[in-house]
Design a protein around this motif. Structure first.
Motif, PDB file in Angstrom:
ATOM      1  N   ARG A 190       0.790  -1.415   0.079  1.00 56.18           N
ATOM      2  CA  ARG A 190      -0.100   0.030  -0.154  1.00 56.18           C
ATOM      3  C   ARG A 190       0.921   1.321   0.120  1.00 56.18           C
ATOM      4  O   ARG A 190       0.547   2.238  -0.595  1.00 56.18           O
ATOM      5  N   ILE A 191       2.019   1.177   0.780  1.00 60.06           N
ATOM      6  CA  ILE A 191       2.794   2.322   0.776  1.00 60.06           C
ATOM      7  C   ILE A 191       3.480   2.640  -0.451  1.00 60.06           C
ATOM      8  O   ILE A 191       3.577   3.787  -0.943  1.00 60.06           O
ATOM      9  N   CYS A 192       3.879   1.593  -1.217  1.00 63.67           N
ATOM     10  CA  CYS A 192       4.526   1.690  -2.635  1.00 63.67           C
ATOM     11  C   CYS A 192       3.513   2.212  -3.666  1.00 63.67           C
ATOM     12  O   CYS A 192       3.807   3.192  -4.464  1.00 63.67           O
ATOM     13  N   LEU A 193       2.144   1.666  -3.342  1.00 63.51           N
ATOM     14  CA  LEU A 193       1.213   2.238  -4.580  1.00 63.51           C
ATOM     15  C   LEU A 193       0.923   3.402  -4.178  1.00 63.51           C
ATOM     16  O   LEU A 193       0.979   4.316  -5.099  1.00 63.51           O
ATOM     17  N   ALA A 194       0.993   3.882  -2.920  1.00 65.43           N
ATOM     18  CA  ALA A 194       0.638   5.372  -2.881  1.00 65.43           C
ATOM     19  C   ALA A 194       1.605   6.208  -3.066  1.00 65.43           C
ATOM     20  O   ALA A 194       1.417   7.578  -3.449  1.00 65.43           O
ATOM     21  N   TYR A 195       2.924   5.760  -2.948  1.00 63.56           N
ATOM     22  CA  TYR A 195       4.131   6.742  -3.332  1.00 63.56           C
ATOM     23  C   TYR A 195       4.355   6.633  -4.740  1.00 63.56           C
ATOM     24  O   TYR A 195       5.210   7.322  -5.221  1.00 63.56           O
ATOM     25  N   ALA A 226      11.214  -1.732  -5.342  1.00 65.33           N
ATOM     26  CA  ALA A 226      11.117  -0.986  -4.259  1.00 65.33           C
ATOM     27  C   ALA A 226      10.315  -1.611  -3.064  1.00 65.33           C
ATOM     28  O   ALA A 226      10.548  -1.570  -1.914  1.00 65.33           O
ATOM     29  N   ASP A 227       9.407  -2.485  -3.658  1.00 62.51           N
ATOM     30  CA  ASP A 227       8.656  -3.297  -2.590  1.00 62.51           C
ATOM     31  C   ASP A 227       9.548  -4.379  -1.861  1.00 62.51           C
ATOM     32  O   ASP A 227       9.452  -4.452  -0.806  1.00 62.51           O
ATOM     33  N   ILE A 228      10.209  -4.937  -2.833  1.00 58.33           N
ATOM     34  CA  ILE A 228      11.310  -5.981  -2.435  1.00 58.33           C
ATOM     35  C   ILE A 228      12.263  -5.539  -1.547  1.00 58.33           C
ATOM     36  O   ILE A 228      12.479  -6.046  -0.372  1.00 58.33           O
ATOM     37  N   PRO A 275      12.372   7.203  -0.791  1.00 56.98           N
ATOM     38  CA  PRO A 275      12.685   8.517  -1.312  1.00 56.98           C
ATOM     39  C   PRO A 275      13.332   8.892  -2.472  1.00 56.98           C
ATOM     40  O   PRO A 275      13.024   9.885  -3.261  1.00 56.98           O
ATOM     41  N   HIS A 276      13.951   8.099  -2.958  1.00 57.66           N
ATOM     42  CA  HIS A 276      14.915   8.352  -4.192  1.00 57.66           C
ATOM     43  C   HIS A 276      14.297   7.499  -5.630  1.00 57.66           C
ATOM     44  O   HIS A 276      14.503   7.292  -6.723  1.00 57.66           O
ATOM     45  N   ARG A 277      13.237   7.144  -5.225  1.00 52.93           N
ATOM     46  CA  ARG A 277      12.425   6.211  -6.208  1.00 52.93           C
ATOM     47  C   ARG A 277      11.275   6.516  -6.641  1.00 52.93           C
ATOM     48  O   ARG A 277      10.679   6.170  -7.643  1.00 52.93           O
ATOM     49  N   ARG A 278      10.895   7.789  -6.422  1.00 55.39           N
ATOM     50  CA  ARG A 278       9.525   8.392  -7.047  1.00 55.39           C
ATOM     51  C   ARG A 278       9.865   9.287  -8.166  1.00 55.39           C
ATOM     52  O   ARG A 278       9.139  10.128  -8.744  1.00 55.39           O
ATOM     53  N   ARG A 279      11.086   9.628  -8.353  1.00 55.71           N
ATOM     54  CA  ARG A 279      11.298  10.703  -9.385  1.00 55.71           C
ATOM     55  C   ARG A 279      11.057  10.414 -10.799  1.00 55.71           C
ATOM     56  O   ARG A 279      11.640   9.718 -11.132  1.00 55.71           O
ATOM     57  N   ARG A 280      10.006  11.200 -11.191  1.00 57.97           N
ATOM     58  CA  ARG A 280       9.353  10.698 -12.638  1.00 57.97           C
ATOM     59  C   ARG A 280      10.353  11.271 -13.550  1.00 57.97           C
ATOM     60  O   ARG A 280      10.344  10.934 -14.800  1.00 57.97           O
ATOM     61  N   ARG A 305       5.306  14.172   0.670  1.00 57.73           N
ATOM     62  CA  ARG A 305       4.352  13.072   0.380  1.00 57.73           C
ATOM     63  C   ARG A 305       4.411  11.921   1.109  1.00 57.73           C
ATOM     64  O   ARG A 305       3.704  11.172   1.578  1.00 57.73           O
ATOM     65  N   LEU A 306       5.879  11.413   1.068  1.00 60.58           N
ATOM     66  CA  LEU A 306       6.115  10.005   2.042  1.00 60.58           C
ATOM     67  C   LEU A 306       5.802  10.221   3.345  1.00 60.58           C
ATOM     68  O   LEU A 306       5.205   9.340   3.851  1.00 60.58           O
TER      69      LEU A 306
END
Length: 693
Positions: free
Chosen positions: A268-273, A280-282, A314-319, A331-332
């Motif tokens: 849920r956290i990874c989906l929301a982020y 990231a989940d792993i 924190p470093h995995r959402r940069r689009r 946001r996190l």
């Protein structure tokens, strides 16, 4: 031999210490990337970690550190047989191998042993740094400056756990599983997103902003320099306690349970982020399990998941690679608050010697709750024998929030938030543009960037070092397409051209190859350049929303420069002067911020802009004579202040230049084309800059 600085003596840096310890417990997490300004003890802490790692058993005589209990069946030194005593292994400390940014490809992956090939006529393989780092730590200082071809090698090895060598007639593969640790200074630019994603955890550090902890840093550093042995002995007990705890946590790790409820929470956290992919989940799951093992708990708790997410996400959402790092930390935090635990975590299932450093804070003594022989109430640091030696710091930014410092040196709002009602401090300036008088306008917004035409420097450079490898202009290089062979220059061989070497010996009628027959491969690749933008920000650029179109074009060129690994700089001119808003740098995201802040107004001092460009390029040539420059002048060619820009053109003689013609409307004067002819430059209409192929 001087002992390294003690890990336990580094005070503060709670996130960094915990991240390194967790990856030591579970190397499957994927390593740590440390981001921080110069002088924040990044290298000191990483090098201190090596002394805590457990010893490993290796096969006697194996250059690839095979485990005697499970030797690699494809090891180039295998198959491994039992020795006369019934065993086949010895124990040694885990290796800490440093990969310098100046390393060559053959030094990293290994290559043909030329000495044996020439002297004995056999094809022998000489292992590289990846083989030396197997089952140890591979440390890359200034990882953001690592050339692309070395980044590719690290990505392959990190993804597969094996190194494949296919070069110079050698075909070898061997195990290469290592703990990857990198340090970087964000001021010098960002590494490739693919490489950042391979690091399981990313931690930001900065120097303390209070006098007391800074004084403690200096006090301990001076004590270490005065008597390293006594200083190491002072913290030996604490280091031994941490080393023993790593061993204990490793033993507990396989038995730690990850409940389905906590696994669902991670998802849920990874989906929301809105992270990309499933890595990231792993990583969060592996980190949470390692946290539970570190605390001696048999089951992962909500707190473990929260702390793991703060280190791994924190470093995995940069689009967009040009987005400022750390922009999504708030946001996190919001997402984690929604998943806040409603009860305290259960008591630890194993011994806990005291409070632990954690991502949400931790003790300031750095001793993990144990006793030591000296003060432990402030952050400390040891002398860094790398380029970033300096004081330790608390987690994250100066406020302890973990937020990366603003690239502009402040903590103000993002540049794009500046609206029409918030003019810059110099908005009182007003200059005439023609017969009209215009004050500086509000910052125009750039549109969606596009793929621009490839702009290159004509000709071919005479060979660039690895740090200049890129994707823009043709250059003779160590990497690329082989076009011919030659005798080694100065007797130094960089890349063997094996067919021509053998052919030279055959033409002599010789049965063996000698040094006179050796031929070097000449390769043509592409290099990175310095792309210097000179942008017209005068009042005429505000007409018909032209500045918005111009910003979109420059943003597209900045993105292209990032992808091609160029350095970038930016000069703007308006009113009566030109201003260097971005000194040449590899931090492309700072260029995006400067572009977003750019406002228009005033006269057009085109000559001043060209003169400032000549000064900037002259200074860069003195600093780095090998890097070729590409000057991009974005203007409509008008000049309403200062001398005729054609009189300044000789200052830029020999500089590869492109003039982007911004003139629009039914009546055009062709001034930009006139300027291009004077600069011996290409002239590209703004509307034709986009690559439509």
């Amino acid at each position: 031999m001087t002992p390294p600085y003690s890990f336990s003596a580094v005070v503060g840096l709670a996130d960094l210490r915990l991240a390194l310890l967790l990856t030591a417990v579970s190397p499957a997490i994927g390593g740590v990337l440390v981001r921080g300004e110069k002088g924040t003890a990044k290298s000191t802490v990483v090098r201190a970690l090596a002394a805590l790692l457990p010893e490993v058993a290796v096969v006697n005589g194996c250059r690839f550190a095979c485990d005697p209990a499970a030797p690699d069946p494809e090891c180039p030194d295998g198959p491994h047989a039992l020795d006369a005593s019934g065993g086949r292994g010895t124990r040694r400390r885990s290796a800490l191998v440093e990969l310098p940014v100046s390393a060559t490809e053959d030094r990293v992956v290994g290559t043909l042993d030329l000495q044996r090939a020439l002297a004995e006529g056999v094809k022998a393989y000489e292992p590289g740094l990846l083989a030396a780092a197997h089952r140890g730590v591979l440390y890359v200082d200034e990882v953001n400056l690592l050339p692309d071809h070395l980044v590719d090698l690290l990505l392959d090895a990190a993804a597969m756990g094996r190194a494949h060598v296919e070069r110079d007639g050698v075909s070898v593969k061997h195990a290469a599983r290592f703990l990857l640790v990198g340090t970087m200074n964000p001021e010098e630019g960002e590494p490739r997103p693919q490489l950042v994603d391979r690091f399981g955890l990313v931690v930001g550090v900065s120097a303390p902003q209070e006098a007391a902890p800074r004084a403690e840093v200096v006090r301990r550093r001076l004590a270490y320099e005065t008597d390293p042995a006594a200083f190491a002995a002072r913290f030996a007990e604490d280091d031994a306690r941490l080393a023993a705890r790593i061993v204990t946590a490793r033993a507990l790790l396989p038995g730690v349970a990850l409940p389905d409820g906590e696994l669902d929470r991670i998802a849920r956290i990874c989906l929301a982020y809105r992270v990309d992919g499933l890595r990231a989940d792993i990583v969060v799951a592996r980190t949470a399990v390692a946290l539970a093992a570190w605390h001696g708990r048999p089951t992962v708790t909500r707190t473990d998941v929260r702390d793991a997410a703060r280190l791994a996400l924190p470093h995995r959402r940069r689009r967009d690679p040009l987005d400022p790092p750390g922009a999504d930390l708030e946001r996190l935090e919001e997402i984690l608050e929604q998943e806040a635990p409603d009860e305290e975590p259960p008591a630890g299932g194993g011994p806990d010697t005291g409070p632990d450093p954690g991502p949400s804070g931790g003790p300031a003594d750095g001793s993990d709750g144990g006793s030591d022989g000296g003060p432990s109430d402030g952050p400390t640091d040891g002398p860094d024998d790398g380029p970033d030696g300096g004081p330790g710091a608390g987690p994250g930014g100066p406020d302890g929030s973990g937020r990366d410092p603003d690239p502009r040196g402040g903590a103000g709002p993002a540049a794009d938030s500046v609206g029409p009602g918030h003019p810059p401090a110099d908005s009182g300036e007003s200059e005439g543009t023609g017969d009209a008088v215009r004050a500086p306008s509000a910052a125009a917004f750039a549109g969606v960037p596009y793929r621009p035409r490839l702009l290159t420097v004509a000709g071919r450079a005479n060979g660039q070092p690895g740090s200049h490898a890129g994707r823009r202009s043709p250059a003779l290089s160590r990497h690329g397409r082989v076009v011919r062979s030659r005798r080694p220059l100065g007797g130094k061989l960089t890349s063997l051209h094996l067919p021509d070497t053998v052919r030279a010996a055959a033409l002599r009628g010789a049965r063996a190859v000698t040094a006179d027959d050796v031929r070097e491969a000449v390769k043509v690749g592409r290099e990175a350049n310095l792309v210097l933008f000179v942008v017209d920000a005068s009042g005429s650029m505000a007409a018909r929303q032209r500045m918005s179109v111009v910003k979109t074009a420059v943003l597209s060129l900045l993105r292209d420069a990032y992808q091609r690994r160029d350095k970038v700089g930016m000069i703007t001119f308006r009113g009566r002067q030109a201003t260097t808003v971005l000194e040449p740098t590899a931090s492309h995201e700072v260029g995006v911020l400067r572009l977003a802040e750019l406002r228009t107004g005033g006269r057009t001092p085109l000559a001043a802009g060209l003169r400032q460009a000549a000064r900037t390029l002259h200074g860069e040539r003195r600093r780095d004579a090998r890097r070729r420059a590409l000057l991009v002048v974005v203007t409509d060619g008008r000049s309403t202040d200062g001398p005729d820009p054609l009189t300044v053109a000789p200052l830029l003689a020999g500089v590869a230049t492109v003039v982007v013609d911004c003139e629009s409307g039914p009546i055009r004067l062709g001034l930009a084309q006139r300027l291009a002819r004077a600069l011996d430059a290409s002239c590209v209409p703004l509307a034709a800059l986009q690559d439509r192929s």
